[in-house]
Design an enzyme around this catalytic site. Sequence first.
Site, mmCIF file in Angstrom:
data_model
loop_
_atom_site.group_PDB
_atom_site.id
_atom_site.type_symbol
_atom_site.label_atom_id
_atom_site.label_comp_id
_atom_site.label_asym_id
_atom_site.label_seq_id
_atom_site.Cartn_x
_atom_site.Cartn_y
_atom_site.Cartn_z
ATOM 1 N N HIS A 343 0.836 -1.206 0.000
ATOM 2 C CA HIS A 343 0.000 0.000 0.000
ATOM 3 C C HIS A 343 0.867 1.250 0.000
ATOM 4 C CE1 HIS A 343 -3.157 2.855 1.515
ATOM 5 N NE2 HIS A 343 -3.858 2.160 0.623
ATOM 6 N N CYS A 344 1.929 1.231 0.802
ATOM 7 C CA CYS A 344 2.835 2.382 0.876
ATOM 8 C C CYS A 344 3.477 2.712 -0.478
ATOM 9 C CB CYS A 344 3.961 2.104 1.866
ATOM 10 S SG CYS A 344 3.437 1.703 3.523
ATOM 11 N N LEU A 345 3.683 1.700 -1.288
ATOM 12 C CA LEU A 345 4.402 1.870 -2.560
ATOM 13 C C LEU A 345 3.513 2.407 -3.678
ATOM 14 C CD1 LEU A 345 6.398 -1.474 -2.492
ATOM 15 C CD2 LEU A 345 7.440 0.814 -2.483
#
Length: 352
Positions: A343-345
């Site tokens: 998700h962070c990426l």
Amino acid sequence: MPHHDILATPKDLGFTFPAEWFPHRATWLTFPHNEASWQGDKLAKMRPQYFEFIKQISAGEHVGFIANDKNLKQYIIKELNKINVDLSKIEFLIKPTNDAWCRDHGPSFVINKETGQKMIVDWGHNAWGGKYPPYDDDNRTPKAVAVYLNLPIIEPGIIMEGGAVEFNGAGSLLTSKSCLLNLNRNPHLNQQQIEQVLCDFYGIEQILWVEGGIVGDDTDGHIDDTTRFINEDTVVACVESNQSDENFEILNTNLKMLKEMRLTNGKQLNIIELPMPKAVIIDGFRTPGSYANFLICNAGVIVPVFNNPNDQTAINILETAFPNRKVIPLLATEIIWGQGSFHCLSQQEPLI
């Protein structure tokens, strides 16, 4: 207020940030090339897992790469060819980049469902309170994407990260006090002022606050590692059953707060408890491994797993939670060393 010079906010104009399960045109990623996040041989080790992530997303939508230079673009194409990714689904925007966390520095897309218009909100990015300079190239990313897509852009004039906020697509935004109220973000604003900016620029009605985040998360407690909306009135919330674990207390506090929340329609949240992985420790460092850092995309729900005793339990819970979507577990054992996951990426661009 920081946006006193803006005549009309996205909310005034009928724009809102759609929930992640709203259909995507594309998912945007900033390709990792900087050894600041994955030192030494770790960058090479994480890339096969990263490319597998790309392959899964591209089965259902376009993937937009923000690539540091033309050489990196050629490398990406070569690697995608090796794993048979359909290159007609891949787009490139060549511009200098600092780090890989597109969720936090990338464009925030808001839409007007009546008119079919799309706009980019360009939040300020200071690398999680100035922790990892330089970050000026990443801070320029939303503007570059807006030019590439020929979309209007608006700047709220405050620091904000996509991983700090969760949306139910029906007027509610969920975030954590430890991050958004941290003095390393917007020290000149109080909670009420921050809430006002979020409502105005994301086009939402209410802000719901949990307390904090998990150990190993260098963002000061992003919500996308602990609590995620999966429909308008349901969240999955990470819990830690081991009372001696460092995450036990904060996740328990968050859970109590979630139970007391009411949505705009007065309803309580449905809460699905999601176990934490048994501590994911690499080279003596406890990473922020979490099954909640999944990406909901057109092809399914891509969930990070860690060769961990709790992997299968988490997969089973998420398969029940998402009856109409394919749950796609992917190894993130090398990626997580960079202190973030799928998700962070990534940052989704809605289809409208």
